[in-house]
Enzyme design. Structure first.
Site, short mmCIF file in Angstrom:
data_model
loop_
_atom_site.label_atom_id
_atom_site.label_comp_id
_atom_site.label_asym_id
_atom_site.label_seq_id
_atom_site.Cartn_x
_atom_site.Cartn_y
_atom_site.Cartn_z
N ARG A 89 0.82 -1.23 0.00
CA ARG A 89 0.00 0.00 0.00
C ARG A 89 0.85 1.27 0.00
NH1 ARG A 89 -2.14 -3.60 -1.31
NH2 ARG A 89 -3.91 -4.70 -0.41
N SER B 34 -10.89 -0.98 3.53
CA SER B 34 -10.16 -1.26 4.77
C SER B 34 -9.55 0.03 5.30
CB SER B 34 -9.03 -2.25 4.52
OG SER B 34 -9.58 -3.49 4.16
N GLU C 234 -4.67 3.07 6.54
CA GLU C 234 -4.52 3.03 5.09
C GLU C 234 -5.33 4.19 4.48
OE1 GLU C 234 -5.23 -0.84 3.33
OE2 GLU C 234 -6.07 0.08 1.53
C1 LIG Z 1 -15.61 -1.03 -0.95
C2 LIG Z 1 -14.14 -0.79 -1.09
C3 LIG Z 1 -13.28 -1.87 -1.29
C4 LIG Z 1 -11.90 -1.66 -1.43
N1 LIG Z 1 -11.08 -2.75 -1.64
C5 LIG Z 1 -9.76 -2.55 -1.80
C6 LIG Z 1 -8.89 -3.68 -2.05
O1 LIG Z 1 -9.32 -4.83 -2.17
N2 LIG Z 1 -7.57 -3.42 -2.17
C7 LIG Z 1 -7.04 -2.18 -2.09
O2 LIG Z 1 -5.83 -2.02 -2.22
N3 LIG Z 1 -7.84 -1.11 -1.85
C8 LIG Z 1 -9.17 -1.26 -1.71
N4 LIG Z 1 -9.99 -0.17 -1.50
C9 LIG Z 1 -9.39 1.18 -1.34
C10 LIG Z 1 -9.26 1.98 -2.64
O3 LIG Z 1 -10.19 1.56 -3.62
C11 LIG Z 1 -7.84 1.89 -3.20
O4 LIG Z 1 -6.90 2.43 -2.29
C12 LIG Z 1 -7.68 2.62 -4.55
O5 LIG Z 1 -6.43 2.33 -5.09
C13 LIG Z 1 -7.81 4.14 -4.40
O6 LIG Z 1 -7.89 4.70 -5.70
P1 LIG Z 1 -8.66 6.05 -5.96
O7 LIG Z 1 -8.53 6.37 -7.40
O8 LIG Z 1 -10.01 6.00 -5.41
O9 LIG Z 1 -7.74 7.04 -5.12
P2 LIG Z 1 -8.21 8.25 -4.19
O10 LIG Z 1 -8.99 7.71 -3.05
O11 LIG Z 1 -8.83 9.31 -5.02
O12 LIG Z 1 -6.82 8.76 -3.67
C14 LIG Z 1 -6.00 7.96 -2.82
C15 LIG Z 1 -4.61 8.60 -2.80
O13 LIG Z 1 -4.05 8.48 -4.10
C16 LIG Z 1 -3.71 9.76 -4.61
N5 LIG Z 1 -4.00 9.73 -6.06
C17 LIG Z 1 -5.15 9.32 -6.66
N6 LIG Z 1 -5.03 9.40 -8.00
C18 LIG Z 1 -3.78 9.87 -8.24
C19 LIG Z 1 -3.05 10.17 -9.43
N7 LIG Z 1 -3.56 10.00 -10.65
N8 LIG Z 1 -1.78 10.65 -9.30
C20 LIG Z 1 -1.23 10.82 -8.07
N9 LIG Z 1 -1.88 10.56 -6.90
C21 LIG Z 1 -3.13 10.09 -7.00
C22 LIG Z 1 -4.56 10.77 -3.87
O14 LIG Z 1 -3.94 12.02 -3.76
C23 LIG Z 1 -4.67 10.10 -2.50
O15 LIG Z 1 -3.59 10.43 -1.67
C24 LIG Z 1 -11.36 -0.36 -1.35
C25 LIG Z 1 -12.25 0.74 -1.17
C26 LIG Z 1 -13.62 0.53 -1.06
C27 LIG Z 1 -14.53 1.70 -0.91
#
Ligand SMILES: Cc1cc2nc3c(=O)[nH]c(=O)nc-3n(C[C@H](O)[C@H](O)[C@H](O)COP(=O)(O)OP(=O)(O)OC[C@H]3O[C@@H](n4cnc5c(N)ncnc54)[C@H](O)[C@@H]3O)c2cc1C
Length: 304
Positions: A177, A227, A297
């Site tokens: 992560r 999580s 996380e």
């Molecule tokens: C129901 C549910 C289930 C989930 N299951 C998992 C799982 O199985 N495994 C897992 O690892 N995670 C899981 N997650 C968490 C989440 O989906 C992941 O961490 C995902 O990678 C976040 O991506 P995002 O685009 O939503 O990022 P955001 O939430 O928008 O951002 C997260 C971080 O990434 C940065 N960021 C986002 N996009 C960029 C970019 N293009 N360039 C630079 N920085 C950026 C943001 O600044 C922030 O600090 C889950 C979440 C939910 C709601």
């Protein structure tokens, strides 16, 4: 940020209909929580992103890049400055042989479908993670034995000086992560991945099987950010929370999920403060009972 200038600066690079003013972040986060951001920008092209960031840097206007906001808690006071959301408006994909090149805003679920259709395997693990591709690389997202680290060959990023750079897999230092992108304030613009030829039927079956596991084990019908805590070495966060008798524990509208204790769910009217208070209660209780420190996380942003 009461500054007409900010709007003028944004309009130089992005169409007005993709600049939202005083936009409630709860409309954009998977938690359905978060106060208003001064300006939310939804770019569609790489040049729009790079030029917008360069202009904001030059004028010293605070900004941040987000993806699908599925790992974010936005504080109740909201965010001052500009949020650049790299989401579904920035989602072009090309597939050549076993090489996939995609803009960072594409959702993992949509990308997984495109990849399956091209009979490529190795990306099934990501199909149910509700993030964007950029957010997944930034977080080194993973599930069911796979992680982004296994499939990414290189990333086109915008560095902290506003330069477009290419980082190869080993340079990204992807670990549990985490990645070098988190230490350096880099924006992920485009991602190249290398996959393997596979049997489409098997690929779809794997995706369905993982989907089923998720829907039975995770509270997907309620807003959450997945999580909340990282897996502590030698333990599972959810099990520690459950064994601390915190299943269903509630502060305001925030509740430890009764289905998966590693999740905090929004029961409808949770504030960011409710979630932060619950996070603190969990960390304190687990530390007292088991001596284990739970590291978050979930990323918390916005005005304190
Ligand atoms: C129901 C549910 C289930 C989930 N299951 C998992 C799982 O199985 N495994 C897992 O690892 N995670 C899981 N997650 C968490 C989440 O989906 C992941 O961490 C995902 O990678 C976040 O991506 P995002 O685009 O939503 O990022 P955001 O939430 O928008 O951002 C997260 C971080 O990434 C940065 N960021 C986002 N996009 C960029 C970019 N293009 N360039 C630079 N920085 C950026 C943001 O600044 C922030 O600090 C889950 C979440 C939910 C709601």
């Amino acid at each position: 940020m009461e500054n007409k200038n900010v709007l003028e600066i944004l309009k130089k690079t992005v169409d007005s209909d993709r600049i939202l003013i005083d936009e409630p972040m709860k409309n954009h986060t998977s938690f359905k929580i978060g106060g208003p951001v001064d300006y939310l920008v939804l770019p569609t092209k790489m040049e729009e992103i790079t030029e917008t960031v360069r202009n904001l840097k030059k004028e010293e206007i605070p900004y941040m890049i987000i993806g699908n906001a599925s790992n974010l808690l936005v504080r109740d006071k909201g965010i001052r400055g500009v949020v650049i959301k790299l989401g579904e408006s920035y989602n072009h994909v090309t597939i050549e042989g076993t090489t996939v090149t995609a803009e960072s805003g594409i959702l993992l679920s949509r990308l997984a479908k495109r990849i399956a259709k091209a009979s490529l395997k190795g990306f099934e693990f990501a199909s149910g993670i509700p993030g964007s591709l950029g957010g997944a690389v930034f977080m080194n997202a993973g599930a069911y034995g796979g992680e982004m680290k296994d499939v990414v060959t290189s990333v086109t990023a915008l560095d902290d000086k506003g330069q477009v750079i290419t980082l190869r897999n080993e340079e990204l230092k992807m670990r549990y992560r985490n990645s070098i992108l988190q230490d350096n304030d880099y924006a992920v613009l485009e991602v190249v991945m290398e996959l393997e030829k596979g049997d489409p039927k098997e690929i779809y079956e794997t995706i369905q099987d993982l989907d089923h596991k998720r829907t039975t084990k995770q509270p997907l019908q309620l807003p959450s950010a997945g999580s909340v805590f990282k897996r502590p070495e030698g333990y599972y966060a959810g099990k520690l929370i459950q064994d601390s008798n915190l299943r269903g524990h509630r502060i305001g509208g925030a509740e430890v999920s009764t289905l998966h204790c590693g999740f905090i769910v929004n029961q409808g009217d949770a504030t960011a403060q409710d979630v932060m208070d619950l996070v603190e209660t969990i960390q304190k209780t687990v530390k007292e009972k088991f001596g284990v420190t739970l590291e978050r996380e979930l990323r918390i942003i916005g005005e304190e």
